[in-house]
Design an enzyme around this catalytic site. Structure first.
Site, short mmCIF file in Angstrom:
data_model
loop_
_atom_site.label_atom_id
_atom_site.label_comp_id
_atom_site.label_asym_id
_atom_site.label_seq_id
_atom_site.Cartn_x
_atom_site.Cartn_y
_atom_site.Cartn_z
N ARG A 28 0.83 -1.21 0.00
CA ARG A 28 0.00 0.00 0.00
C ARG A 28 0.87 1.27 0.00
O ARG A 28 0.58 2.25 0.67
CB ARG A 28 -0.98 -0.01 1.19
CG ARG A 28 -2.12 -1.01 0.99
CD ARG A 28 -3.09 -0.98 2.14
NE ARG A 28 -2.51 -1.54 3.34
CZ ARG A 28 -2.95 -1.31 4.56
NH1 ARG A 28 -3.98 -0.52 4.76
NH2 ARG A 28 -2.36 -1.87 5.62
N LEU A 58 1.20 3.49 -2.25
CA LEU A 58 0.53 4.68 -2.77
C LEU A 58 -0.34 5.32 -1.69
O LEU A 58 -0.41 6.54 -1.57
CB LEU A 58 -0.32 4.32 -4.00
CG LEU A 58 -1.01 5.50 -4.68
CD1 LEU A 58 0.00 6.54 -5.16
CD2 LEU A 58 -1.88 5.04 -5.86
N GLY A 76 -27.50 0.47 16.88
CA GLY A 76 -26.66 -0.59 17.44
C GLY A 76 -25.32 -0.15 17.98
O GLY A 76 -25.04 -0.27 19.15
N GLU A 134 -21.94 -2.63 20.67
CA GLU A 134 -21.06 -3.26 19.66
C GLU A 134 -19.58 -2.90 19.81
O GLU A 134 -18.84 -2.86 18.82
CB GLU A 134 -21.56 -2.93 18.23
CG GLU A 134 -22.97 -3.43 17.96
CD GLU A 134 -23.48 -3.15 16.55
OE1 GLU A 134 -22.67 -2.97 15.62
OE2 GLU A 134 -24.72 -3.10 16.38
N ARG A 155 -8.26 4.78 0.51
CA ARG A 155 -8.89 3.84 1.42
C ARG A 155 -8.97 2.44 0.83
O ARG A 155 -9.39 2.25 -0.30
CB ARG A 155 -10.28 4.31 1.79
CG ARG A 155 -10.75 3.71 3.09
CD ARG A 155 -12.18 4.10 3.39
NE ARG A 155 -12.89 2.92 3.81
CZ ARG A 155 -12.81 2.41 5.03
NH1 ARG A 155 -12.08 3.01 5.95
NH2 ARG A 155 -13.47 1.32 5.35
N HIS A 214 -32.32 -3.47 9.70
CA HIS A 214 -31.88 -2.11 9.39
C HIS A 214 -31.28 -2.10 8.00
O HIS A 214 -30.54 -3.00 7.62
CB HIS A 214 -30.84 -1.65 10.41
CG HIS A 214 -30.12 -0.41 9.99
ND1 HIS A 214 -30.72 0.81 9.95
CD2 HIS A 214 -28.84 -0.22 9.55
CE1 HIS A 214 -29.85 1.71 9.51
NE2 HIS A 214 -28.71 1.11 9.26
N HIS A 255 -23.94 10.77 9.75
CA HIS A 255 -22.71 10.91 8.97
C HIS A 255 -22.05 12.26 9.21
O HIS A 255 -20.97 12.53 8.70
CB HIS A 255 -23.00 10.71 7.49
CG HIS A 255 -23.65 9.39 7.23
ND1 HIS A 255 -25.02 9.23 7.26
CD2 HIS A 255 -23.14 8.16 7.00
CE1 HIS A 255 -25.32 7.95 7.04
NE2 HIS A 255 -24.19 7.29 6.89
N1 GLN Z 1 -25.80 -2.31 13.74
C1 GLN Z 1 -24.82 -1.70 12.91
C2 GLN Z 1 -24.25 -0.47 13.60
O1 GLN Z 1 -24.95 0.18 14.29
C3 GLN Z 1 -25.39 -1.29 11.58
C4 GLN Z 1 -24.34 -0.65 10.71
C5 GLN Z 1 -24.79 -0.33 9.32
O2 GLN Z 1 -25.97 -0.25 9.05
N2 GLN Z 1 -23.89 -0.12 8.42
O3 GLN Z 1 -23.11 -0.13 13.43
ZN ZN Z 2 -26.97 1.80 8.44
#
Ligand code: GLN
Ligand code: ZN
Length: 743
Positions: A17, A19, A421, A473, A504, A630, A683
């Site tokens: 990697r 680059l 989550g 998580e 990436r 989801h 985001h």
């Molecule tokens: N349960 C996952 C989280 O909360 C769902 C992630 C996702 O939808 N990309 O991170």
């Molecule tokens: Zn999501």
């Protein structure tokens, strides 16, 4: 002399990697541009040498990019968006288009067809004005190859694909077409001026998506013109067959076609036509986007079959697409089991395969191909597959009954609040996991530390009065890798990086064999979290389709069958969770839509087995277990019926950026189950106010009744920091409470 072996591109990120490192250093201001450029030249030279060593006479040129080939092409065509033209320094402008800066929003990025590579979306509009073309990068690389003793074949995205990628309307495409073609012609003129025999490969994967009559007429116009400008121009399509376009292209003056016979076996239906034409045909026979060894014996047979239509003088062999989509080399893999290692071929090994095939097919060398390795079979998995019955794909009770029992069991307020989550994955959490993986801390210490994180996460959620909690998580690095690491049939490479976008890279799991679940994967964490609270704790699983779509999947059996195997493993986990007292279980299908086939005619089949896999994994849930799912999308129009058939009790979706427009699709289709449309965008670090989320919830209520709605963020919170997460969730709960009293 014609090139008998063809490669449509080599991974540019580098064996180690290099680059990526150089780019990131350059962006940080740690190295000057000329140092970045010299890393790039070294990489290109190395990759050309590999190609020559494999017997390739004309090496791929302009497959290199500092960020993305579509972005490069925008510059070549004079198609940079107006809004960046104020940046006078070309390099700065280039990277700003890709990454944005204080005053410019970065250009949109999206997936390159059905791969996990992301390209930068051209910004074209009705009145778009092209600047002058600039062939500097292309010719520079061609000259560089020449100076090193190589003849280059210039790889360039073609006009039909360029328009297709820009996602512009048909009207805009038509309005811009003539001018675009003129730009391409000017570009070609410059190349031909340098060398009249210059070889040009136009990449037109868009034609594999099934071009309609209107698009085909553009294909005809484009290649009648471009094919006349250069005597050595071929058109490459990949990821599917492109028979419709082939029928048009054979009547244009192009020299040849490069077709994917791995993912587009239907291309064989064009063989007769191709045979009768004067076109040179390159057979894409080594899979450019999967990691498994080629079945050389079988490939040779395919080539011999093709030869019955097209004489050998008019044939070449190649990779099915650019090798950009596979990891670089197996050379540094030291930890893979022998039975896995022997199944694999990365980019460098694939060059070796092409070379062997070339010798056997063109030079008639008697080659004893090594016998093609087979994946190990798990008898238990096989017998389970054989005994599946329709009932295994169906919940035991209809939704109405389940809903009533959920109502009694959970006693939730209207508009229940929850999250998707994950909670913030801080540097500290990641460091802990790393230390544990490296054996620097014991399992006891690691478990204890994770439990502390869970406990404080649960305490926080209670403190702000969320209704349905999650454990956070913290033990997961990635939603697929976490499960892959615990399932049989998966392996993980050390260096199997592929470029996802810019600098990436991702390292997808290698799904090589029958999948089974040796032991429960999440029960301990979830039951621990549940033991800390009286509120419902959601168990968190990744769905079979998402696990499949984010892995390199074995190619010796249909994907549908592999998905069924994963589904059985997830099903066992769902069952274990409910037996352990976890009565809400979320099975994430974040990547459900990503597996959609390129061609419309194949979609129904995909939907059927993808849906069945989800059903198989969740239908084991009892009447009083609530299944959540989801999805990270905001485009549901075409799949709403499939979503409905998934029969999840609750679905959370990514709507925050598209307001309640999306929700209307649920309403219009008569969707009866519960929906959690994200009320804020995770985001961005921005913290939406109570007022803003209150308005958002009111807007949702205009579409769906309160009895059908859940309130949650639009995705997992793992990329966010704690302070913004706390503030945003607090506001979300408060806004919900304000709205509740008005109901
Ligand atoms: N349960 C996952 C989280 O909360 C769902 C992630 C996702 O939808 N990309 O991170
Ligand atoms: Zn999501």
């Amino acid at each position: 002399m014609t090139n008998k072996i063809v490669v449509l591109g080599f991974p540019r990120i580098g064996e180690k990697r290099e680059l990526k490192t150089a780019l990131e250093n350059y962006w940080k201001g740690n190295i000057p541009l000329n140092e970045l450029e010299s890393v790039a030249s070294e990489l290109r030279l190395k990759h050309w040498i590999f190609q020559r060593n494999a017997g390739i006479e004309t090496v791929a040129v302009n497959d290199f990019s500092f960020y993305d080939n579509t972005l490069d092409l925008m510059i070549a065509l004079g198609a940079e968006p107006e809004r960046f033209r104020d940046i006078t320094n070309a390099t700065q402008r280039y990277f700003t288009m890709a990454r944005g800066d204080d005053t410019h929003i970065a250009m949109e990025m999206t997936k390159w067809f059905n791969t996990n590579y992301h390209y930068i979306v051209p910004e074209l509009g009705m009145n778009f004005i092209f600047g002058t073309v600039c062939a500097n990068k292309i010719l520079g690389e061609y000259r560089e190859a020449k100076a090193n003793g190589f003849i280059g074949a210039i790889q360039l995205i073609g006009p039909i694909t360029f328009l297709g990628l820009s996602k512009c309307s048909d009207d805009v495409a038509l309005a811009l077409f003539d001018k675009l073609l003129e730009q391409y012609s000017n570009l070609l003129d410059e190349m031909v001026a340098l060398d009249e025999n210059i070889e040009i490969v136009m990449h037109e994967p868009f034609l594999s998506t099934g071009a309609d009559a209107g698009q085909l007429s553009l294909v005809k116009i484009a290649y009648k013109r471009l094919g006349t400008l250069s005597q050595n121009l071929s058109v490459a399509t990949y990821f599917e067959h492109s028979c419709e376009a082939t029928a048009v292209l054979v009547h244009t003056p192009i020299k040849g076609l490069i077709l994917d016979f791995v993912h587009g076996v239907k291309n064989s239906e064009s063989l007769e036509l191709l045979g009768k034409s004067d076109k040179h045909v390159t057979v894409g026979i080594v899979d450019g986007r999967n990691v498994w060894k080629n079945n050389l014996e079988q490939s040779l047979k395919t080539l011999e079959h093709i030869e019955t239509y097209i004489p050998k003088e008019r044939l070449s062999i190649g990779t099915s697409c650019s090798l950009l989509h596979v990891p670089y080399t197996l050379k540094h893999e030291e930890n893979l089991e022998v039975n896995v290692q022997e199944l694999l071929a990365f980019a460098q090994e694939k060059l070796g395969e092409l070379s062997l095939l070339g010798k056997a097919f063109f030079a008639h060398e008697k080659i004893a191909f090594p016998s093609h390795p087979k994946s190990t079979v798990d008898e238990v998995v096989q017998s389970r597959l054989n005994t599946l019955s329709p009932n295994d794909f169906k919940r035991s009770h209809p939704y109405a009954v389940r809903q009533m029992s959920a109502c009694d069991a959970f006693d939730l307020p209207p508009l229940p609040t929850t999250t998707i989550g994950s909670f913030p994955q801080t540097a500290e959490v990641r460091a802990l996991r790393q230390e544990f993986k490296k054996g620097l801390i014991s399992k006891e210490i690691y478990d204890e530390a994770m439990k502390n994180r869970i406990a404080s996460c649960v305490a926080f959620q209670e403190s702000i009065d969320l209704d349905v909690l999650v454990h956070g998580e913290f033990e997961r690095n990635d939603m697929v890798e976490y499960f892959g690491e615990q399932l049989s049939g998966f392996a993980f490479s050390q260096n199997g990086w592929v470029q996802s976008y810019g600098s990436r890279c991702v390292k997808p799991p290698l799904l090589y064999g029958d999948v089974s679940r040796p032991r429960a994967m999440t029960v301990e964490w979830s039951t621990y979290a549940q033991s800390l609270t009286d509120r419902p704790m959601k168990g968190m699983l990744t769905g079979p389709v998402t696990i499949l779509n984010w892995s390199f999947v074995r190619d010796d059996q249909p994907r549908s069958l592999t998905a069924t195997q994963i589904a059985l493993a997830i099903r066992d986990e769902v069952d274990d969770l409910q037996r352990a007292g976890i009565k809400m279980i979320q099975v994430d299908e974040a990547a459900f839509k990503e597996g959609y086939p390129l061609r419309r005619e194949n979609r129904a089949e995909y939907e059927k087995w993808a849906l069945n896999s989800f059903l198989l994994s969740t239908a084991v849930a009892d009447k009083d277990t609530q299944i959540h799912t989801h999805m990270c999308y905001s485009e549901f129009t075409d799949i709403i019926k499939t979503i409905e058939a998934m029969d999840a009790d609750v679905i959370s979706i990514e709507t925050s950026r598209s307001g309640n427009r999306l929700l209307r699709i649920f309403k219009e289709s008569g969707y009866t189950q519960e929906v959690g449309p994200g009320v804020y965008d995770i985001h961005s670090p921005r913290i939406p106010s109570v007022e803003e989320m209150k308005n958002q919830i009111h807007a949702l209520l205009e579409v769906l009744p309160a009895s059908q709605l859940w309130i949650n963020p639009d995705c997992g919170l793992k990329t966010r920091g704690w302070s913004e997460t706390e503030a945003a969730l607090k506001n979300m709960v408060e806004a919900t409470k304000v709205v509740r009293v008005t109901l």
